[in-house]
Design a protein around this motif. Sequence first.
Motif, short mmCIF file in Angstrom:
data_model
loop_
_atom_site.label_atom_id
_atom_site.label_comp_id
_atom_site.label_asym_id
_atom_site.label_seq_id
_atom_site.Cartn_x
_atom_site.Cartn_y
_atom_site.Cartn_z
N GLU A 2 6.17 11.31 10.62
CA GLU A 2 6.83 12.28 9.73
C GLU A 2 6.00 12.53 8.47
OE1 GLU A 2 10.58 10.41 9.23
OE2 GLU A 2 11.42 11.20 11.12
N GLN A 3 5.35 11.46 7.98
CA GLN A 3 4.46 11.63 6.82
C GLN A 3 3.29 12.53 7.16
OE1 GLN A 3 4.17 9.91 3.17
NE2 GLN A 3 3.62 12.02 3.56
N TRP A 4 2.68 12.32 8.35
CA TRP A 4 1.58 13.20 8.78
C TRP A 4 2.06 14.65 8.87
CZ3 TRP A 4 -2.79 11.27 7.91
CH2 TRP A 4 -3.17 9.98 8.27
N GLN A 5 3.27 14.85 9.39
CA GLN A 5 3.79 16.21 9.53
C GLN A 5 3.95 16.89 8.17
OE1 GLN A 5 7.37 15.48 11.81
NE2 GLN A 5 6.36 15.88 13.75
N ARG A 6 4.43 16.14 7.18
CA ARG A 6 4.56 16.73 5.84
C ARG A 6 3.20 17.10 5.26
NH1 ARG A 6 8.59 12.76 5.47
NH2 ARG A 6 7.24 11.29 4.35
N SER A 30 6.16 11.35 -2.81
CA SER A 30 6.52 11.27 -1.38
C SER A 30 6.59 12.63 -0.70
CB SER A 30 7.85 10.54 -1.22
OG SER A 30 8.87 11.20 -1.97
N ASP A 31 6.42 13.71 -1.43
CA ASP A 31 6.50 15.04 -0.83
C ASP A 31 5.35 15.91 -1.34
OD1 ASP A 31 7.33 17.22 0.60
OD2 ASP A 31 8.97 17.76 -0.75
N PRO A 32 4.30 16.13 -0.57
CA PRO A 32 4.16 15.73 0.84
C PRO A 32 3.66 14.31 1.05
CG PRO A 32 2.23 16.97 0.17
CD PRO A 32 3.16 16.96 -1.02
N GLY A 33 3.35 13.57 -0.03
CA GLY A 33 2.87 12.20 0.14
C GLY A 33 1.35 12.15 0.19
N SER A 34 0.82 11.16 0.89
CA SER A 34 -0.62 10.96 0.90
C SER A 34 -1.06 10.38 2.23
CB SER A 34 -1.04 10.01 -0.22
OG SER A 34 -0.49 8.72 0.00
N VAL A 35 -2.36 10.53 2.51
CA VAL A 35 -2.95 9.93 3.70
C VAL A 35 -2.80 8.41 3.65
CG1 VAL A 35 -5.16 9.51 4.86
CG2 VAL A 35 -4.56 11.82 4.14
N THR A 36 -2.99 7.83 2.47
CA THR A 36 -2.87 6.38 2.36
C THR A 36 -1.48 5.90 2.75
OG1 THR A 36 -4.53 6.34 0.60
CG2 THR A 36 -3.11 4.42 0.78
N ALA A 41 0.83 -1.21 0.00
CA ALA A 41 0.00 0.00 0.00
C ALA A 41 0.87 1.25 0.00
CB ALA A 41 -0.93 0.00 1.22
N GLU A 42 1.91 1.25 0.83
CA GLU A 42 2.81 2.41 0.87
C GLU A 42 3.53 2.60 -0.47
OE1 GLU A 42 6.84 3.98 3.14
OE2 GLU A 42 5.80 2.20 3.89
N ARG A 43 3.99 1.52 -1.05
CA ARG A 43 4.72 1.61 -2.32
C ARG A 43 3.81 2.13 -3.44
NH1 ARG A 43 6.35 -3.07 -2.14
NH2 ARG A 43 4.82 -4.13 -3.45
N GLU A 44 2.59 1.62 -3.52
CA GLU A 44 1.67 2.07 -4.56
C GLU A 44 1.23 3.51 -4.32
OE1 GLU A 44 1.12 0.61 -7.22
OE2 GLU A 44 1.10 -1.57 -7.01
N ALA A 45 1.06 3.88 -3.07
CA ALA A 45 0.67 5.27 -2.76
C ALA A 45 1.77 6.24 -3.18
CB ALA A 45 0.38 5.41 -1.27
N GLN A 46 3.02 5.86 -2.97
CA GLN A 46 4.12 6.73 -3.41
C GLN A 46 4.18 6.80 -4.93
OE1 GLN A 46 7.59 5.17 -1.41
NE2 GLN A 46 7.29 6.50 0.36
N ALA A 47 3.90 5.69 -5.60
CA ALA A 47 3.88 5.71 -7.06
C ALA A 47 2.77 6.62 -7.58
CB ALA A 47 3.70 4.29 -7.60
N ALA A 48 1.65 6.64 -6.89
CA ALA A 48 0.50 7.43 -7.34
C ALA A 48 0.61 8.89 -6.97
CB ALA A 48 -0.79 6.84 -6.78
N HIS A 49 1.12 9.17 -5.78
CA HIS A 49 1.05 10.54 -5.24
C HIS A 49 2.41 11.17 -4.95
CE1 HIS A 49 -3.21 9.68 -4.72
NE2 HIS A 49 -2.92 8.65 -3.96
#
Length: 365
Positions: A294-298, A258-264, A248-256
Motif C-alpha cells: 500500500e505504501q508503494w501504491q501511494r 505518511s502521505d505519500p510516505g517514502s521509499v525507506t 526505520a519505519e517510524r523515523e521515516a514517517q517522522a522525516a517524510h
Amino acid sequence: MPWPVAAHRSRLLLRGRILLDLRHPGAAIEELREACGILDVEEAADAVRGPALLDLARALRESGAEDGETRRALLRAQRAAGDDPELLLPCLAALAAFHDAAGEAGEADETYERAVLLAPADGALRCQLLTAWGESLLRRASTRDGAGIVDRAEYVLREALKSLPARSAQRGRLQGLVGSALAQRFRHLGFLPDLFESRHLLGQAVRAAADAAVRAEVWLQLGRVRLEGWHHAGAPVLMDALQAYESAEREAQAAHGSDPGSVTAARARHGSGAVLALMGRPGAARSAYTAAREQWQRLVGALREVDWADVELTRRVESEPATGEGRTRAERELRDREEGDWERVAPPWWPWTGEWSNWSEFDRS
C-alpha cells in the motif's frame, strides 16, 4: 564597457543567483545565460567568467536541461579556471558530480581524485568531496557486481570520517555510510568481522545522527545487518532485526510523513514482513507486506520515483502461500536457515539512499 551594460550584467548575475537559491533554476537559466554572453563580449576576467559559468551549469542541471549544454558550460568554466587552484577546485567538484550523475564512473572517479588532491588537507571541502565520492563508490558497490569497488568505497568513506570535525552534525551520517560500506563488503566477500564492525558503526550512527531521515536510513541498514548476524552466527536474535526495521519505519514517517510516505518506509515494512516470516508468524508477515504494498501504491500514485524491482518483490511475497503454520518458532527458524528458504525470504541488500546533495555543496560560497 559602458556603465549601463556592466550594471545590467551585474543585475542579471544577481537575479540568476537569487533564483537559484530560491530553487527556481528554470527562471535562472535565461538570466545567467545572458550574463555569460555579456561576459564573453566583455572578455571579462576568468575569475568572473568561471563562477558565472558554474552557476549557469548548476541551473541547467537542476532544471533538467540536456546534459550536452551543462557539460559545455562546465568545460568552459574549467578552461577559464586554468591552473588557478581557487578557480579550478569548484570546477572539478561540479564536474565530478556531473560525471557521477551521468553514469560516467571512470571520469567521476578521476575528477573526484583530482579535486581531493587539490583541496586543502584540513579543510571542510576535502571532507565534502570525499563524502560525495565515497557515496558514488558505495552506490556502485551496492550492485550485484560491485565486489571490485567495495574496498575503495570503504577506504574513501573512512578518510572522510577521519577528516570530519569531532562535533560535526554529519558524524552520524558518515558513520552510517562507513557501516553500510562494510556491510556491502561482507555481502560480496563474506568476511564476518566486516559484518560485526558494520553493526557496531551503524549502532553508533543511529545514536549520533541528528536528522530523522538519516536515522531512518541507518536503521534500515542495521535491520539487514542484524538479520545477517542471526543467519550466520545466531546473534543477535530476530527480535532485534524486527526492532530495527520498525524503528526505520517510524523515523521515516517522522522525516517524510505518511502521505505519500517514502521509499525507506516501504522498504522497512517489507523488511519487517521478512523478519516476521522467519519468526514463524505468517499472518503478521502478510500484514506487513500488505502495508508495504500500500505504501508503494501511494508513492506511485504521487509520481514518486521508485525501484520497480522492489514493488514487484513486495507483491510477490505478499501473494505467496503462507508457510510455517503448525511449527514451533525454533523449528521454523531452523528450517529457514538450513533448507534454503533464507534466500527466498530475506529482504534485499538495499543501497544507502540518503543522498548527499553533491552538486549544491560545491557551488560558489
